[in-house]
Scaffold this motif. Structure first.
Motif, mmCIF file in Angstrom:
data_model
loop_
_atom_site.group_PDB
_atom_site.id
_atom_site.type_symbol
_atom_site.label_atom_id
_atom_site.label_comp_id
_atom_site.label_asym_id
_atom_site.label_seq_id
_atom_site.Cartn_x
_atom_site.Cartn_y
_atom_site.Cartn_z
ATOM 1 N N TYR A 1 -4.042 15.516 6.891
ATOM 2 C CA TYR A 1 -3.411 14.280 6.396
ATOM 3 C C TYR A 1 -4.413 13.153 6.342
ATOM 4 O O TYR A 1 -4.099 11.992 6.571
ATOM 5 C CB TYR A 1 -2.215 13.898 7.277
ATOM 6 C CG TYR A 1 -1.097 14.909 7.188
ATOM 7 C CD1 TYR A 1 -0.277 14.934 6.048
ATOM 8 C CD2 TYR A 1 -0.868 15.816 8.201
ATOM 9 C CE1 TYR A 1 0.732 15.868 5.955
ATOM 10 C CE2 TYR A 1 0.136 16.761 8.094
ATOM 11 C CZ TYR A 1 0.941 16.777 6.972
ATOM 12 O OH TYR A 1 1.936 17.699 6.875
ATOM 13 N N GLU A 2 -5.609 13.531 6.047
ATOM 14 C CA GLU A 2 -6.671 12.535 5.936
ATOM 15 C C GLU A 2 -6.247 11.381 5.057
ATOM 16 O O GLU A 2 -6.545 10.216 5.333
ATOM 17 C CB GLU A 2 -7.927 13.205 5.367
ATOM 18 C CG GLU A 2 -9.101 12.277 5.140
ATOM 19 C CD GLU A 2 -9.660 11.730 6.437
ATOM 20 O OE1 GLU A 2 -10.344 10.695 6.386
ATOM 21 O OE2 GLU A 2 -9.397 12.338 7.516
ATOM 22 N N ASN A 3 -5.549 11.685 4.009
ATOM 23 C CA ASN A 3 -5.157 10.620 3.080
ATOM 24 C C ASN A 3 -4.207 9.619 3.744
ATOM 25 O O ASN A 3 -4.262 8.424 3.487
ATOM 26 C CB ASN A 3 -4.533 11.201 1.822
ATOM 27 C CG ASN A 3 -3.312 12.053 2.155
ATOM 28 O OD1 ASN A 3 -3.145 12.492 3.296
ATOM 29 N ND2 ASN A 3 -2.449 12.246 1.171
ATOM 30 N N GLN B 1 -1.718 11.009 11.146
ATOM 31 C CA GLN B 1 -3.048 10.529 10.758
ATOM 32 C C GLN B 1 -4.158 11.220 11.530
ATOM 33 O O GLN B 1 -5.306 11.190 11.123
ATOM 34 C CB GLN B 1 -3.150 9.006 10.927
ATOM 35 C CG GLN B 1 -3.100 8.510 12.369
ATOM 36 C CD GLN B 1 -1.682 8.285 12.875
ATOM 37 O OE1 GLN B 1 -0.739 8.920 12.386
ATOM 38 N NE2 GLN B 1 -1.520 7.407 13.838
ATOM 39 N N LYS C 1 -4.283 8.897 6.794
ATOM 40 C CA LYS C 1 -5.138 8.093 7.644
ATOM 41 C C LYS C 1 -5.783 6.983 6.830
ATOM 42 O O LYS C 1 -5.862 5.818 7.246
ATOM 43 C CB LYS C 1 -6.218 8.980 8.271
ATOM 44 C CG LYS C 1 -7.020 8.274 9.341
ATOM 45 C CD LYS C 1 -8.031 9.235 9.949
ATOM 46 C CE LYS C 1 -8.867 8.525 10.998
ATOM 47 N NZ LYS C 1 -9.929 9.399 11.496
ATOM 48 N N GLN C 2 -6.213 7.371 5.641
ATOM 49 C CA GLN C 2 -6.848 6.367 4.795
ATOM 50 C C GLN C 2 -5.862 5.293 4.383
ATOM 51 O O GLN C 2 -6.195 4.115 4.314
ATOM 52 C CB GLN C 2 -7.439 7.027 3.556
ATOM 53 C CG GLN C 2 -8.738 7.734 3.880
ATOM 54 C CD GLN C 2 -9.189 8.636 2.759
ATOM 55 O OE1 GLN C 2 -8.505 8.776 1.727
ATOM 56 N NE2 GLN C 2 -10.334 9.273 2.955
ATOM 57 N N LEU C 3 -4.672 5.741 4.123
ATOM 58 C CA LEU C 3 -3.653 4.769 3.741
ATOM 59 C C LEU C 3 -3.422 3.775 4.876
ATOM 60 O O LEU C 3 -3.333 2.557 4.655
ATOM 61 C CB LEU C 3 -2.334 5.473 3.406
ATOM 62 C CG LEU C 3 -1.204 4.534 3.031
ATOM 63 C CD1 LEU C 3 -1.510 3.803 1.727
ATOM 64 C CD2 LEU C 3 0.131 5.274 2.921
ATOM 65 N N GLN D 1 -5.480 2.984 7.028
ATOM 66 C CA GLN D 1 -6.684 2.196 7.248
ATOM 67 C C GLN D 1 -6.861 1.098 6.208
ATOM 68 O O GLN D 1 -7.400 0.033 6.501
ATOM 69 C CB GLN D 1 -7.910 3.121 7.241
ATOM 70 C CG GLN D 1 -9.208 2.452 7.683
ATOM 71 C CD GLN D 1 -9.110 1.869 9.088
ATOM 72 O OE1 GLN D 1 -8.530 2.482 9.976
ATOM 73 N NE2 GLN D 1 -9.636 0.669 9.253
ATOM 74 N N ALA D 2 -6.374 1.350 5.049
ATOM 75 C CA ALA D 2 -6.624 0.419 3.944
ATOM 76 C C ALA D 2 -6.201 -1.018 4.247
ATOM 77 O O ALA D 2 -7.005 -1.939 4.105
ATOM 78 C CB ALA D 2 -5.949 0.923 2.679
ATOM 79 N N ASP E 1 -8.427 -2.695 6.753
ATOM 80 C CA ASP E 1 -9.717 -3.139 6.244
ATOM 81 C C ASP E 1 -9.573 -4.450 5.477
ATOM 82 O O ASP E 1 -10.383 -5.362 5.619
ATOM 83 C CB ASP E 1 -10.318 -2.065 5.329
ATOM 84 C CG ASP E 1 -10.722 -0.830 6.127
ATOM 85 O OD1 ASP E 1 -10.816 -0.965 7.377
ATOM 86 O OD2 ASP E 1 -10.914 0.231 5.522
ATOM 87 N N TYR F 1 0.855 -1.187 0.000
ATOM 88 C CA TYR F 1 0.000 0.000 0.000
ATOM 89 C C TYR F 1 0.884 1.226 0.000
ATOM 90 O O TYR F 1 1.806 1.320 0.796
ATOM 91 C CB TYR F 1 -0.879 0.018 1.253
ATOM 92 C CG TYR F 1 -1.826 -1.159 1.351
ATOM 93 C CD1 TYR F 1 -1.336 -2.401 1.755
ATOM 94 C CD2 TYR F 1 -3.166 -1.026 1.046
ATOM 95 C CE1 TYR F 1 -2.184 -3.483 1.833
ATOM 96 C CE2 TYR F 1 -4.027 -2.098 1.134
ATOM 97 C CZ TYR F 1 -3.535 -3.330 1.531
ATOM 98 O OH TYR F 1 -4.365 -4.407 1.605
#
Lengths: 766, 1252
Positions: free
Chosen positions: A679-681, A674, A683-685, A687-688, A691, A627
């Motif tokens: 730096y939402e992105n 995060q 955080k998403q990274l 999270q990926a 998940d 990722y």
């Protein structure tokens, strides 16, 4: 025409069968030269939402030693109402109920899309499922409490009419009577004395005085059900049992300093087996053993109670220093065979920090199709969720378990069955289609699989017996029929019949076709199972040598090269991945015992021989996802070069799920970027992979060990030990590339492995 | 509170008994108290009084005081309450150390003081504490110490007082008083105590209280929380669909529901326990000692004693005894020969007036066939009783006609008294006097004359009543039964002569009163006859003599015998950490026979003569007579029986023992359930568990209990206090027994009461529908044994069993009942165990201190001989209720059970008998196990168990030192204290056979013979056993005739006075079911009786062989006296009478066909003979004095015996009468047993053969 890949996929989806070769060499000689035997992976209960079972009896070939089931490959004379068996060519009249058939009115089993069909049949009275809990009480209070809760919870998951029983053990064994009111009764046995099944049944009062004949014949299950106080319907004893479990105390016998608690696992299991044997022979039942340590007394003891003598390690075993190993193994094997004969499966849930004797006990599950779950403590989600998942249900709301399976194999004349590897035992049924050469569990055309799940997969090996001088006519097809009788979790008796056919091909003239029909994934797994099977009885190096040899021969057979010129070596696409699988297989815990305890090895091997192809492949060669901000998640090479600072890796080895944060990522994470809105992105990274891991965790059984680690973390070793050590301390700078993470190992890398392989393959002297 | 009260036992030594007696006494004490006195007194007095009596008399012998004088003193003291006396008395007993000094002394001075109640508040308290300490383990230390602290000073005071007292008191000779209890000794003793006591006790108390906490902790601990688990989510939350929840990240829904429910479950029960105990204990501890003291356990004795002293005894006894005896002294008891011929002067002379002949009870001449008309049977002799002038006339005339004995009876007593007086009063110097037979002569003549003419026997000395006999042998006429020695007469005479004054043990070699006589014992240096009875109180000096006489030398020892309320049990002595002081060589314990030399620095052992250093802490100066100054303060120096506190060296594995446990094992097979046994036992246990033996009645028993039921398999029960419901654990692996649980099997009754009651309620229901008929037995005992092993304690198993164990298991038996073997050489096999399994098991039981009591409820043969092996080897008992019917037999069973459970007993006991050099114990009889030749091992030893020990010479004894024996029993008390009970016994030695024959006890000899014979049947045909018994008896009597009796015609049977009942009793033994079975007696019964007798004491064996037959119709409703018993013969039954027959095992009420209607109405409430229900098991409760009195008598009989006697009503001519007649032992019986008369003839023949 579809590609082989599609063909294979299609066949797998429909029949749950993956063959190593999808064209079969037409003679014995040719077949042996192909190195990888004609074989297949068969998943008997592959989930088929689109396959409604039919409610009638299958039509059988009338020849006594054939009894093949009517299938789409049979030739049918609609007018004469006669069908010809495609295995023995016997001509059989249709039964009267088939009077109305015609070309346009065919029964399902004649339609090609029903090469796999399931019949629901009426055989005897339906018997409820049986769950017998065998619970170790020599646990730490915390563990025991967790276990108690898990068990209590499980009662709500059982089908209400299921019979449930409880045996607890420590220094002594208590068989709890569940039907009583008022005083809680239990029968107690000492943990050191081996009892015959007859004695056990007598002592439990299961034999009516008059009934036990000279053979000590157990009662018919029907009678026993009424009289057996130890196994009662869940709905009836729910409360009782909940209380009983709630009052479950730690084993009260004092454990002196420097000693292990006395744990009579061996006798407890023999009593469980004896109990079921006497009351419900040939009925689906699960014995579920929950243990928190090794058996320390009585038959089946794995280690003495002196703490100063540690439990055997591989080192001890190799040195022949494991005192109890052979005796215990023999004991459990005998037990497993008894259970298997009666169709009862044994699960082992072993949760302890140290070993628990799985090595000795593994056959209990291996032979009976039971689960083995290994964890550190009952107080972990790994155990809790795994245990919960045992009772998971399928899309129909039915339990994903089946019992008392009997798999029978019928083959065309040119083919014989050599054996099977999987959670099964031989039923010693000699038939015309049984080969004399055994691979795996052979010498029979019937196997018992006491417990089946939709993913249970057997490897079946065949032998082409057609002689070279008796060519098969062009277009001839060989056929294999898999007849699986089992008890469905809803108590129905079912028979699933899968009939497959493959074309014969002359290996001399059609070698390319045969090569193209090679299913390298299936072959890798099939060969791996052979290797693991051998590893159980042979020394590790011998197995590796054998594997290497097979690989080299295969490469010699199908590789294109100039003699003695390694650089000229080429493999076709259908074989290209195979060496890599073998490379990882050699490094896998299935064949390597280094760094694994005997228990772990047993655990890994157990799962390896019963999981389906996909899972098996993951076990051989773990999947690695990467990722990053540079694109969507992508699978990357299982290679040290994939370990980069700005990536998050997700590795799935089946047993472990590792999320690895690269150096940079982990620094960011520590800096808590995060949490910042901008730096939402990131955080998403972060999270990926979580998940994705979640998704895997939710479907996998047993639940993998979940590891969230980062660069430099101690847990990162799980990742580092799996990846191909393309960069090590030896060659780090030679490669001149700064990326990736060096692995501190002396293991050969894939590159080196391939080099050697090529060299040997092309060598004229090999 | 409880704690404090008990302790009371005033006297320091008294402690041991307190547990027991204290129980009942308390009641008394309280009642008494009321008088304005501070309660304390009552109790004190009691002990004191008991004590005192002893001293005077006992002492005298030594001091060479005339007994008379002493006696008078006593009387006077009692009667005249001089202030001084009172003052003295009170204190002493109560004997708290501080004060005790003074008190003790005072006692000393006066000797026999009474209970003056000096109200000293302080004293009582002290005493209490003292006991406290020793007795109850739990006592707080603090209280302990206080009392002791005081003592030191007292010493001087005491001495002062002493002197003062003496002066004031007048009479007492200086030496005399010695007995006063523990003055000095107390102090010292107490001192010794303190150190040890705290240490030893503290632990126990700790144990008590502690248990709870742990429990609670354990339980609570777990609950805490799991809730705060690590990261992993919790799965359960219930509803969450299996798969969905999984993710690690998910917040775990805490499974509140389940957790809570768990946690709650436990708490409720716990709190109770934890909280409960503390309060109790604290209360008890905290309770101020003072208050508790108030009620003295001892109280009862006091009251009773005083009265006895002042009233009855003194007057009667003293006058009669002293005066008369003195003059007569001389006589030795020689029997009178009986002759057909005219009286021979010579014989007369030989005859000792005293005891021998005269007493001979047999009576009357009245009945006695006149010589003339009927020829007196030739050979019969009687022992003639010296006829009294007055009496004689009567008798001679009629033979049969006159109503028996009555007339003579009256006259009789006086005579006997006189005669006996001497015997009994073996006063000092007696021996020397012996020779003086001559003096005797004088008397006899006087008496003799009358008889002479009529009876053939002049000498014979006709006892007045008696008949002695018509002895005419020549004619061969039937012998008059009245003419032969009558047991009843002997018993009555003894009662008259010896029953009125205390038996003082201080004098060596005196024969105690018969077991049938009620008497009081004062321990002055030899063990009470309640503990030890000997066959001979004058042992032959050499083995040759012993062989010649053939009189068995044996002692019947009942080490833990229960004493009457008015006698003190053995005091407890603590010699500190180094343990009891013992002889270096033979290891005999410190006792009055140890001679202190070298100014007290060393002592010489009375047994082996070895000289041993006195340890410094035990040193004491000697007085001018060579006695230690503290002699009377130390029980071990002045008393015959006492106990030592054992140190850890005396414990198994050198560990202080755990308190013992009781395990109840109940057969729940079909038969047991059906006959009601199971329900009855369970019901009873619910209440019975409150009465487990304890030493301090106010403190809960330390004994833990466990329960097992079984049929073919065993069910153990977990009754842990924390459980809501008991748990049953079935062990079906009977082949290899083990205990399935550790924790919760043996529990404290108080803590687990709820669970236990629930269990006992449920057991009968659970098995109500059982169809299991097979049982096991061996594994049952093994189970109990294993449980005790696991708990590492000694204990007792109560097995309630119904049938022959035929189920497949170790110890399985087969039915081998075969009556055809009876009378053959193989008969012995019926008494032997069928398999060796049980003897091995017994050995293991003994090693663990596991005593087994077996209650049998058989419907058919159960092989008692085999099942009984374990009980009889472990000191247990067997109870058998054949054809048990819940309703009918419940009472007997429950009474037995209650008694058995409540009995005081010792566990894991070892008994050893040491003797003077010259004799040694060679053989032992009883319920025990011996792994070597000297140690008698008893897994359990209760207050009824008796061991008979036989002695043989291995060297010569000396007349001076006599023969000494010391029986030491090491045991664990019911509170878990390790103790040593020591009984000392000294008997005289003689070089003259006559002395031997004069000092025998026939009852004891019979006890020995019976046990000897009953063991013999194991290995020999019964006929041989019978013959050898007869033979030995004949030899005894022949020897006497040859060596001691005055010459007379060979046709005359001459019996020694002491043994004149030997033939009749021996005949009873020979006719008993074991040696001479009738057709109707089962093999089981024989085996049962055989085992029963082997552990009987003398009193029980006496009743067993010669049942007591009371003419109830002659009952005097007014007084306390029982009607005089009649002889066990049908001839003696009057058709118009009602008789009560007591065998020790059964009670029969025989109703004559012509019994008066009024009598029947009074007893049965039935108007006519025909309306009496023969099936009744108890008499109707009617409100008339007659009925009341009769029921009282029956109750009192029952109370005397260790087993409850079921009452059977037998109507004359009824079929039950056959059974009844079986017990009329003087008659011929159905199976061919000889009548008394016939047997006597037979004996005579045998004797003549030997003589010729």
């Amino acid at each position: 025409m579809t590609t082989y890949q599609e063909f294979i996929q299609q066949n797998e989806d429909r029949d749950g069968v993956r063959c190593s070769w999808n064209l079969w060499p037409s003679s014995r000689l040719e077949a042996t030269r192909l190195v990888v035997p004609v074989s297949c992976l068969f998943t008997p209960l592959k989930e088929r939402p689109d396959l409604p079972p039919v409610h009638y009896e299958p039509v059988l070939c009338s020849r006594a030693n054939c009894k093949a089931v009517l299938n789409p490959l049979c030739q049918v004379d609609f007018r004469a109402k006669i069908w010809a068996c495609n295995f023995c060519f016997q001509r059989n009249p249709f039964p009267p109920s088939y009077a109305g058939i015609s070309e346009v009115n065919q029964p399902a089993e004649l339609m090609p899309q029903f090469s796999t069909i399931e019949y629901i049949v009426q055989r005897g009275p339906p018997t409820p499922l049986i769950f017998l809990y065998v619970v170790d009480t020599c646990l730490e209070e915390e563990d025991l409490q967790a276990l108690r809760e898990s068990l209590q919870m499980s009662l709500s998951l059982l089908p209400p009419n299921a019979l449930v029983g409880l045996i607890t053990f420590g220094r002594m064994i208590q068989v709890h009577e569940l039907s009583c009111e008022g005083i809680a009764k239990s029968y107690v046995f000492r943990g050191t004395k081996e009892l015959t099944p007859k004695q056990i049944q007598e002592m439990l009062g299961l034999m009516k005085p008059g009934v036990s004949g000279p053979h000590g014949q157990p009662l018919a299950p029907h009678d026993a059900a009424a009289s057996c106080r130890f196994l009662q319907p869940v709905q009836k004893v729910d409360m009782n049992l909940t209380d009983l479990l709630g009052e479950l105390q730690r084993d009260p016998w004092p454990v002196p300093q420097g000693k292990r608690p006395l744990r009579s696992t061996g006798i407890a299991l023999s009593i469980a087996v004896g109990l079921l044997e006497g009351t419900f022979p040939n009925t689906g039942a699960r014995v579920m053993l929950f243990t928190g340590g090794p058996p320390t007394q009585g038959p089946g003891m794995v280690v003495g109670d002196e703490l100063k003598t540690p439990i055997r390690s591989w080192h001890d075993i190799q040195k022949d220093n494991a005192r109890h190993l052979k005796k215990a193994t023999k004991y459990y094997e005998a037990l497993a065979n008894r259970a298997a004969v009666n169709g009862h499966s044994i699960d082992i849930y072993a949760c302890a920090l140290d070993q628990t004797g799985l090595l000795e006990m593994k056959c209990l599950s291996n032979l009976t199709g039971g689960h083995i779950v290994m964890g550190d403590s009952f107080n972990t989600s790994l155990f809790k969720q795994t245990f919960q998942r045992v009772f998971s249900k399928d899309y129909n709301g039915e339990f994903r378990m089946a019992f008392g399976g009997i798999l029978e194999i019928k083959t065309s004349r040119e083919l014989k069955v050599s054996g099977a590897i999987g959670p099964c035992v031989s039923l010693n049924s000699k038939g015309s289609c049984v080969s004399e050469n055994e691979l795996g569990v052979g010498g029979t055309c019937q196997w018992k699989i006491c417990s089946l799940s939709p993913s249970t997969t057997l490897a079946l090996y065949f032998e082409v017996v057609n002689q070279h001088n008796a060519p098969i006519p062009q277009g001839g097809r060989g056929a294999i029929q898999f007849v699986t009788q089992y008890q469905h979790s809803n108590m129905q008796k079912r028979i699933r019949v899968t009939t497959i056919a493959r074309n014969w091909a002359d290996a001399q003239s059609q070698i390319q076709h045969i090569e193209a029909s090679f299913d390298q994934e299936a072959a890798a797994v099939l060969m791996a199972r052979l290797g693991v099977f051998r590893a159980e009885s042979e020394e590790g190096p011998d197995v590796l040598r054998w594997l290497d040899r097979q690989l080299i021969r295969l490469c010699q057979k199908f590789g294109q090269f100039n003699k003695d010129d390694p650089s000229s070596f080429r493999l076709s696409e259908s074989l290209s991945l195979y060496p890599q699988f073998m490379f990882h297989l050699r490094r896998s815990p299935f064949l390597q015992v280094f760094n694994n305890s005997p228990d772990e090895s047993s655990y890994y091997r157990h799962h390896f021989v019963c999981q389906d192809l996909t899972q098996s492949l993951i076990m051989i060669q773990p999947i690695l996802y990467s990722y990053s901000f540079y694109g969507p998640p992508e699978p990357v090479l299982l290679d040290s070069s994939s370990i980069l600072p700005d990536r998050i890796l997700l590795m799935d080895t089946f047993f472990q799920l590792v999320i690895y944060h690269g150096e940079t990522i982990s620094q960011w994470r520590k800096a808590r970027y995060q949490d910042m809105a901008e730096y939402e992105n990131f955080k998403q990274l972060l999270q990926a992979p979580l998940d994705d891991a979640q998704e895997i965790l939710q479907t996998r059984f047993p639940m993998p060990r979940y590891i969230d680690t980062e660069h430099g973390g101690s847990q990162a070793r799980f990742l580092l030990s799996k990846v191909n050590p393309s960069q090590t301390h030896n060659n780090l700078y030679a490669w001149g590339q700064e990326s990736g993470a060096p692995i501190l190992t002396d293991d050969v890398s894939l590159q080196v492995f391939m080099d050697h392989l090529k060299k040997l393959a092309v060598s004229s002297s090999a | 509170m409880n704690v404090n009260q008990q302790p009371h036992m005033a006297s320091p030594y008294g402690q041991p008994q307190s547990g027991y007696q204290g129980y009942q006494q308390t009641g008394y004490g309280n009642q008494h108290v009321p008088g304005g006195y501070p309660t304390p007194y009552a109790p004190y007095n009691g002990p004191a009084s008991t004590y005192q009596p002893g001293p005077p008399q006992g002492y005298s012998p030594y001091a060479s005081f005339s007994s008379k004088a002493l006696a008078t003193n006593l009387v006077s003291d009692l009667s005249s309450p001089s202030p001084l006396d009172l003052g003295m008395r009170g204190p002493p007993t109560s004997g708290p150390p501080p004060v005790s000094g003074t008190q003790a002394y005072s006692q000393f001075g006066q000797g026999d003081t009474q209970n003056g109640p000096p109200p000293m508040a302080a004293l009582p308290s002290v005493s209490q504490q003292y006991t406290h300490g020793t007795m109850q383990l739990s006592g707080p230390q603090s209280s302990f110490n206080q009392p002791f602290g005081a003592p030191p000073t007292s010493m001087q005071q005491m001495t002062n007082q002493m002197s003062g007292m003496q002066i004031g008191s007048t009479v007492p000779s200086p030496a005399g008083p010695g007995y006063a209890p523990p003055t000095v000794s107390q102090a010292s003793a107490s001192a010794a105590y303190t150190p040890s006591a705290p240490s030893s006790f503290a632990p126990s108390s700790a144990v008590h209280s502690q248990p709870l906490p742990p429990d609670s902790v354990a339980q609570t601990a777990p609950q805490p929380f799991y809730g705060a688990p690590p990261t992993p989510p919790q799965p359960f939350p219930g509803a969450a669909p299996p798969f969905s929840a999984a993710g690690p990240a998910q917040p775990p829904a805490p499974p509140l529901g389940s957790q809570q429910s768990f946690s709650q479950a436990h708490p409720p029960s716990q709190p109770q326990f934890t909280s409960a105990p503390p309060p109790v204990s604290t209360a008890s501890y905290g309770g101020p000692p003072p208050t508790t003291q108030a009620s003295h356990p001892r109280a009862p004795p006091l009251t009773s004693q005083p009265s006895t002293f002042s009233g009855g005894p003194p007057p009667t006894s003293s006058p009669s005894q002293y005066p008369q005896p003195m003059p007569q002294q001389p006589p030795v008891s020689q029997p009178n020969p009986f002759h057909s011929g005219p009286p021979q002067p010579t014989t007369a002379a030989g005859f000792p007036p005293q005891g021998g002949p005269p007493l001979r009870v047999p009576h009357p001449g009245v009945q006695g066939p006149p010589m003339t008309s009927q020829g007196p049977p030739t050979s019969q002799t009687n022992h003639v009783a010296p006829p009294q002038p007055g009496m004689l006339p009567g008798p001679p005339p009629v033979n049969m006609a006159g109503p028996p004995a009555q007339p003579s009876m009256q006259g009789y007593p006086p005579q006997q008294n006189g005669a006996f007086g001497q015997v009994r009063g073996p006063q000092p110097g007696y021996v020397g006097q012996y020779p003086g037979q001559q003096s005797y002569v004088a008397q006899p003549p006087a008496q003799a004359p009358a008889p002479a003419p009529k009876r053939l026997d002049p000498d014979s000395i006709p006892s007045p009543q008696a008949s002695d006999i018509p002895p005419v042998q020549k004619t061969r006429h039937r012998i008059d039964p009245d003419a032969i020695p009558s047991p009843i007469q002997v018993i009555e005479d003894d009662k008259l002569n010896k029953g009125n004054e205390p038996f003082v043990t201080g004098v060596r070699g005196q024969v105690p009163p018969l077991v049938t006589t009620k008497f009081q014992v004062k321990d002055q240096g030899n063990a009470s006859p309640r503990f030890i009875r000997c066959t001979a109180y004058n042992m032959p000096c050499t083995s040759d003599m012993a062989k010649q006489s053939q009189v068995p030398l044996a002692a019947v020892i009942k080490p833990l015998a229960t004493l009457p309320l008015d006698e003190n049990g053995p005091y407890i002595v603590d010699h500190g950490e180094s343990g009891p002081i013992r002889c270096n060589r033979c290891k005999a314990y410190m006792c009055p026979y140890m001679q202190f030399i070298e100014g007290g620095r060393r002592f010489q052992c009375g047994f082996c003569s070895c000289v041993t250093e006195v340890p410094p802490h035990y040193f004491q100066h000697l007085d001018h007579t060579g006695k230690r100054v503290d002699c009377y303060d130390r029980p071990e120096l002045s008393m015959g029986s006492y106990e030592f506190l054992a140190t850890v060296d005396y414990c198994k594995n050198n560990k202080i023992p755990q308190p013992p446990a009781f395990i109840f094992l109940i057969d729940v097979s079909y038969n047991a359930v059906k006959n009601g046994m199971v329900a009855i036992v369970c019901q009873e246990l619910k209440t019975l568990l409150d009465y487990l033996p304890r030493e301090n009645p106010n403190v809960a028993s330390n004994i833990r209990v466990g329960f097992v039921t079984y049929n073919k398999v065993l069910h153990f029960y977990n009754v842990k206090a924390s459980l809501a419901q008991p748990q049953m654990m079935v062990v079906s692996d009977v082949a290899d027994m083990f205990v399935p649980l550790l924790d919760g099997f043996l529990v404290n009754v108080a803590e687990s009461r709820v669970v236990i009651e629930s269990l006992l309620d449920q057991i009968p229901d659970m098995f109500a529908d059982t169809r299991e008929t097979e049982t096991v037995f061996g594994p049952v005992i093994q189970a109990g044994l294993e449980a005790l092993k696991a708990a590492d304690c000694a204990g007792k198993l109560f097995v309630f069993h119904s049938s022959l164990p035929i189920a497949e298991a170790p110890g399985k038996l087969k039915n081998r009942e075969d009556k055809k073997l009876v009378g053959t050489d193989k008969e012995k096999s019926l008494f032997q165990a069928q398999v060796s399994f049980y003897s091995n098991l017994a050995k293991e039981c003994v090693a663990q201190g596991c005593c087994v009591d077996l209650f049998l409820f058989p419907n058919q043969y159960v092989d008692v001989a085999t099942l009984g092996v374990v009980p009889t080897s472990t000191g247990g008992s067997i109870y058998k209720y054949t054809y048990f019917q819940g309703q009918a037999d419940q009472e007997r069973f429950l009474n037995d059970l209650r008694k058995d459970v409540q009995k005081q007993m010792g566990f894991d006991a070892v008994m050893r008998v040491r003797t003077s050099t010259g004799i040694r114990p060679t053989d032992f009889f009883g319920s025990f196990y011996m792994s070597n030749t000297t140690d008698v091992e008893l897994a359990g030893l209760d207050c009824d168990k008796t061991v008979t020990v036989e002695f043989k010479h291995d060297d010569k004894l000396s007349e001076e030192t006599g023969a000494l024996m010391q029986c030491a029993v090491l045991y664990t008390s019911c509170s878990g204290q390790r103790r040593l009970r020591v009984h000392n016994m000294a008997v005289n030695c003689c070089t003259q056979l006559a002395d031997l024959y004069r000092n025998c006890e026939t009852d004891t000899i019979i006890n020995y013979f019976a046990k000897y014979a009953y063991r013999g049947v194991l290995n020999n045909p019964t006929k041989n056993v019978r013959d050898s018994l007869i033979n030995q008896c004949a030899q005894i009597l022949a020897c006497y005739r040859k060596n001691c009796a005055s010459p007379s015609s060979a046709g005359q049977l001459i019996l020694p006075e002491c043994m004149k009942l030997l033939p009749v009793y021996l005949n009873c033994v020979l006719k008993s079911d074991i040696l001479h079975p009738g057709a109707d007696i089962s093999l089981d019964d024989r085996a049962y009786l055989r085992q029963l007798v082997s552990a009987m004491d003398v009193a029980e064996s006496h009743a067993f062989f010669y049942p007591r037959l009371l003419p109830v119709h002659k009952l005097n409703v007014e007084g306390n006296a029982l009607p005089v018993a009649v002889r066990d013969s049908e001839e003696r039954l009057s058709k118009g009478g009602v008789y009560l027959l007591e065998t020790g095992l059964n009670l029969f009420l025989w109703v004559g066909a012509n019994a008066q209607q009024e009598l029947l109405q009074n007893i049965f409430g039935a108007p006519a003979f025909s309306q009496i229900d023969p099936n009744m098991t108890s008499l109707p409760i009617l409100d008339n004095p007659y009925s009341k009195r009769l029921r009282e008598i029956i109750e009192s009989f029952r109370a005397q015996r260790s087993r409850y006697m079921k009452l059977m009503v037998v109507k004359q001519e009824d079929k039950l009468e056959l059974i009844f007649k079986h017990f009329l032992v003087e008659d011929k019986n159905n199976s061919g047993g000889a009548s008394y008369v016939d047997f006597l003839c037979h004996m005579h023949k045998e004797i003549r053969q030997l003589l010729s």
